[in-house]
Design an enzyme around this catalytic site. Structure first.
Site, mmCIF file in Angstrom:
data_model
loop_
_atom_site.group_PDB
_atom_site.id
_atom_site.type_symbol
_atom_site.label_atom_id
_atom_site.label_comp_id
_atom_site.label_asym_id
_atom_site.label_seq_id
_atom_site.Cartn_x
_atom_site.Cartn_y
_atom_site.Cartn_z
ATOM 1 N N SER A 277 0.826 -1.220 0.000
ATOM 2 C CA SER A 277 0.000 0.000 0.000
ATOM 3 C C SER A 277 0.857 1.267 0.000
ATOM 4 C CB SER A 277 -0.975 -0.002 1.175
ATOM 5 O OG SER A 277 -0.309 -0.242 2.390
ATOM 6 N N HIS A 307 -2.046 -8.923 2.063
ATOM 7 C CA HIS A 307 -1.656 -7.652 2.701
ATOM 8 C C HIS A 307 -2.763 -7.296 3.710
ATOM 9 C CE1 HIS A 307 0.221 -3.847 3.304
ATOM 10 N NE2 HIS A 307 -0.229 -3.177 2.249
ATOM 11 N N HIS A 354 5.894 -12.891 7.204
ATOM 12 C CA HIS A 354 6.076 -11.496 6.810
ATOM 13 C C HIS A 354 7.175 -11.386 5.754
ATOM 14 C CE1 HIS A 354 6.686 -7.125 7.126
ATOM 15 N NE2 HIS A 354 5.417 -7.139 7.501
ATOM 16 N N ARG A 363 3.891 -5.052 16.628
ATOM 17 C CA ARG A 363 2.499 -4.583 16.562
ATOM 18 C C ARG A 363 1.564 -5.660 17.106
ATOM 19 N NH1 ARG A 363 2.196 -3.299 10.295
ATOM 20 N NH2 ARG A 363 3.117 -5.379 10.355
ATOM 21 N N ASP A 409 -1.750 -8.739 11.955
ATOM 22 C CA ASP A 409 -3.127 -9.153 11.663
ATOM 23 C C ASP A 409 -3.588 -10.339 12.501
ATOM 24 O OD1 ASP A 409 -3.430 -7.199 9.666
ATOM 25 O OD2 ASP A 409 -2.291 -8.445 8.285
HETATM 26 C C1 LIG Z 1 3.037 -12.233 4.493
HETATM 27 C C2 LIG Z 1 3.464 -13.188 3.390
HETATM 28 C C3 LIG Z 1 2.663 -12.853 2.126
HETATM 29 C C4 LIG Z 1 4.939 -12.982 3.116
HETATM 30 O O1 LIG Z 1 5.249 -13.693 1.956
HETATM 31 P P1 LIG Z 1 6.752 -14.066 1.582
HETATM 32 O O2 LIG Z 1 7.658 -12.914 1.849
HETATM 33 O O3 LIG Z 1 6.717 -14.614 0.206
HETATM 34 O O4 LIG Z 1 7.062 -15.189 2.670
HETATM 35 P P2 LIG Z 1 8.107 -16.370 2.585
HETATM 36 O O5 LIG Z 1 9.313 -15.974 1.812
HETATM 37 O O6 LIG Z 1 8.295 -16.850 3.968
HETATM 38 O O7 LIG Z 1 7.320 -17.469 1.719
HETATM 39 C C5 LIG Z 1 7.939 -18.685 1.384
HETATM 40 C C6 LIG Z 1 6.880 -19.768 1.265
HETATM 41 O O8 LIG Z 1 6.257 -19.962 2.544
HETATM 42 C C7 LIG Z 1 4.852 -19.822 2.427
HETATM 43 N N1 LIG Z 1 4.295 -19.169 3.603
HETATM 44 C C8 LIG Z 1 4.648 -17.975 4.131
HETATM 45 N N2 LIG Z 1 3.841 -17.665 5.159
HETATM 46 C C9 LIG Z 1 2.967 -18.678 5.274
HETATM 47 C C10 LIG Z 1 1.858 -18.926 6.122
HETATM 48 N N3 LIG Z 1 1.475 -18.047 7.038
HETATM 49 N N4 LIG Z 1 1.175 -20.080 5.959
HETATM 50 C C11 LIG Z 1 1.543 -20.973 5.021
HETATM 51 N N5 LIG Z 1 2.554 -20.780 4.155
HETATM 52 C C12 LIG Z 1 3.248 -19.650 4.293
HETATM 53 C C13 LIG Z 1 4.667 -18.907 1.221
HETATM 54 O O9 LIG Z 1 3.347 -19.033 0.695
HETATM 55 C C14 LIG Z 1 5.749 -19.415 0.288
HETATM 56 O O10 LIG Z 1 5.290 -20.626 -0.276
HETATM 57 P P3 LIG Z 1 5.630 -21.012 -1.832
HETATM 58 O O11 LIG Z 1 7.116 -20.958 -1.932
HETATM 59 O O12 LIG Z 1 5.044 -22.371 -2.008
HETATM 60 O O13 LIG Z 1 4.979 -19.943 -2.660
HETATM 61 C C15 LIG Z 1 3.213 -14.671 3.805
HETATM 62 O O14 LIG Z 1 3.935 -14.945 4.990
HETATM 63 C C16 LIG Z 1 1.754 -14.973 3.994
HETATM 64 O O15 LIG Z 1 1.077 -15.328 3.014
HETATM 65 N N6 LIG Z 1 1.229 -14.892 5.255
HETATM 66 C C17 LIG Z 1 -0.171 -15.070 5.524
HETATM 67 C C18 LIG Z 1 -0.977 -13.842 5.135
HETATM 68 C C19 LIG Z 1 -0.720 -12.697 6.107
HETATM 69 O O16 LIG Z 1 -0.754 -12.853 7.303
HETATM 70 N N7 LIG Z 1 -0.505 -11.509 5.545
HETATM 71 C C20 LIG Z 1 -0.321 -10.301 6.342
HETATM 72 C C21 LIG Z 1 1.084 -9.837 6.358
HETATM 73 S S1 LIG Z 1 1.337 -8.493 7.469
#
Ligand SMILES: CC(C)(COP(=O)(O)OP(=O)(O)OC[C@H]1O[C@@H](n2cnc3c(N)ncnc32)[C@H](O)[C@@H]1OP(=O)(O)O)[C@@H](O)C(=O)NCCC(=O)NCCS
Length: 472
Positions: A277, A307, A354, A363, A409
């Protein structure tokens, strides 16, 4: 003191603060940054030439200093770890989390004025801090509160634009439509069309950003009341502060809920510049799209489930766990089973992980502390606490998740739910209102510092392959 000497003195002080982690040191560090008795715009006007000099010096004397190498991983990995944006308000350290202008969340809770001494920081105070880097006095915060009230009137056509949508439209769709309708009154667009000089770009940007911040709660509350409360609108209470009034217009007057809203807005305001954002707002503003256009674009990114929409997803997921077992009192084994079921169906566990953080999000921690103080026996809070123990080891076992710890979150939903804001579809709108307080100040600085159009270079797949083959 020269810029570089003061920066090195500050960073020495800061590392001492981190090492000793004592508030006394934070206070010493920040005393030098306490605001003068100026109003916000005058304070900013005084600061701008100094910041312009600093940026000019960096460009002329240090333009070729390297900040790191760009690797193929970065290009294919969503630019993770690539330092490529200037963002004044805050920075996220992977281990420590957010600092707002150098201040941690506990620093803000101690040093920024609240409604009463010892209360949660007022959103007006974090706005002041993010814009100026200085700690405002209570009087300054109160006068900013009044200034925002005087800017808060929303034209009727904004509500009509929202009314044109079906009530069933997602709250974020309705909210963003309202923001687009607010754009009709953009000062920046008007003045730019009449031939505004570049050196003055920041002035109408300030007007637009402050008007936008001031008007968002009424638009956001309208969306909530329209969808969930039969359209019964609650007028604003001019005796209340920004966060308190927003809660009031939503229909909540419990003083604890008002305090939570102040904390919520403060901690959701900013999270450095690279998140979807904030980055979107900055990017869209660089071709001189006005703050309304830039912020509406930011909201559309915030509405993505990875997000800002994650806060909605968390409560929905927690409800699905409770529905599965018929109670929030669930054994560790049952919880493990449900988490595996979620992962095996190809979904993420919302509220965990994250892009930058590698520890529990501070947070999350401050919301947990709020809950421990005010609702320790709430069964949903207890479930959230249990998840913090059960989820991370399971995510770690997957071997690919870089950060198995809870993020912001993972916690907000159960607090909102406890105070009666149970409609989780609405949660991202609260996040959106809060984010304006981080984005607005940066847009003002973007124009004050004359930051140029953002235009990174892209690469085709064939070219990337050719470069890699050559390197091998
Ligand atoms: C926040 C987020 C998008 C960060 O993504 P990122 O920087 O790509 O995270 P990573 O590098 O750790 O991801 C590596 C792998 O782990 C997975 N992973 C990361 N967090 C995960 C979670 N909470 N549950 C399951 N799998 C997860 C990713 O989907 C990715 O899988 P892939 O390689 O098969 O695509 C991710 O952790 C997520 O999807 N979390 C849940 C949604 C969430 O809480 N979002 C709010 C963020 S403030």
């Amino acid at each position: 003191m020269s810029f570089f000497r003061s920066i090195s003195a500050l960073s020495k002080l800061r590392s001492r603060v981190t090492q000793q982690s004592s508030l006394a040191n934070s206070v010493r560090l920040l005393q030098t940054q306490t605001s003068s008795n100026l109003d916000l715009q005058s304070e900013l006007r005084e600061l701008i030439p100094e910041y312009q000099e600093r940026v000019k010096k960096l460009k002329t004397d240090y333009g070729k200093v390297e900040l790191g190498n760009i690797t193929v991983d970065m290009v294919l990995g969503g630019m993770r770890g690539m330092t490529a944006l200037l963002w004044l308000g805050s920075a996220v350290d992977p281990e420590e989390g957010i600092r707002f202008r150098g201040m941690t969340i506990p620093d803000c809770q101690k040093l920024l004025p609240g409604v009463k001494p010892g209360g949660e920081p007022l959103p007006e105070a974090i706005l002041w801090l993010l814009l100026t880097g200085k700690i405002p006095s209570k009087e300054q915060v109160d006068s900013l509160s009044q200034e925002l009230q005087t800017r808060a009137t929303v034209p009727d056509y904004v509500f009509k634009a929202i009314d044109a949508l079906p009530v069933s439209a997602h709250p974020m769709t309705q909210f963003t439509t309202g923001v687009m309708a607010l754009q009709v009154q953009s000062e920046f667009q008007k003045q730019h069309q009449s031939g505004l000089a570049k050196a003055r770009y920041w002035e109408p940007t300030y007007e637009d950003s402050m008007n936008l911040i001031a008007r968002l709660p009424a638009v956001a509350a309208y969306v909530y009341r329209r969808i969930f409360k039969d359209g019964k609108i609650i007028p604003r209470d001019e005796s209340l502060d920004y966060g308190g009034n927003y809660a009031h217009m939503l229909g909540f007057d419990d003083p604890q809920m008002l305090e939570f809203m102040r904390l919520y807005i403060t901690i959701h305001s900013d999270h450095e510049g690279g998140n979807v954002s904030s980055h979107t707002a900055h990017l869209v503003s660089t071709p001189l799209a006005d703050p309304y256009l830039a912020f509406a674009a930011a909201l559309n990114g915030l509405a993505g489930p990875l997000h800002g929409l994650a806060n909605q997803e968390v409560l929905r997921w927690i409800r699905s766990v409770v529905a599965e077992f018929g109670t929030p009192h669930i054994s560790t084994e049952e919880l493990k089973e449900y988490i595996h079921k979620t992962l095996n169906s190809g979904q993420v566990v919302p509220g965990y992980g994250h892009g930058v953080l590698r520890k529990t999000d501070p947070r999350y921690t401050c919301q947990r502390e709020f809950a421990l103080k005010h609702l320790p026996d709430d069964p949903y809070f207890q479930l959230v606490s249990k998840l913090k123990e059960v989820v991370p080891p399971i995510l770690l076992q997957l071997g690919k998740v870089k950060n198995p710890w809870p993020n912001v979150d993972a916690h907000s939903g159960v607090l909102l739910n406890y105070y009666g804001l149970t409609e989780e579809n609405y949660y991202t709108v609260l996040f959106g209102v809060s984010r304006s307080i981080g984005v607005g100040p940066q847009l003002i600085w973007d124009r004050a510092l004359g930051l140029p159009l953002e235009r990174p270079k892209s690469i085709t797949l064939e070219k990337l392959e050719a470069i890699c083959e050559k390197a091998a």
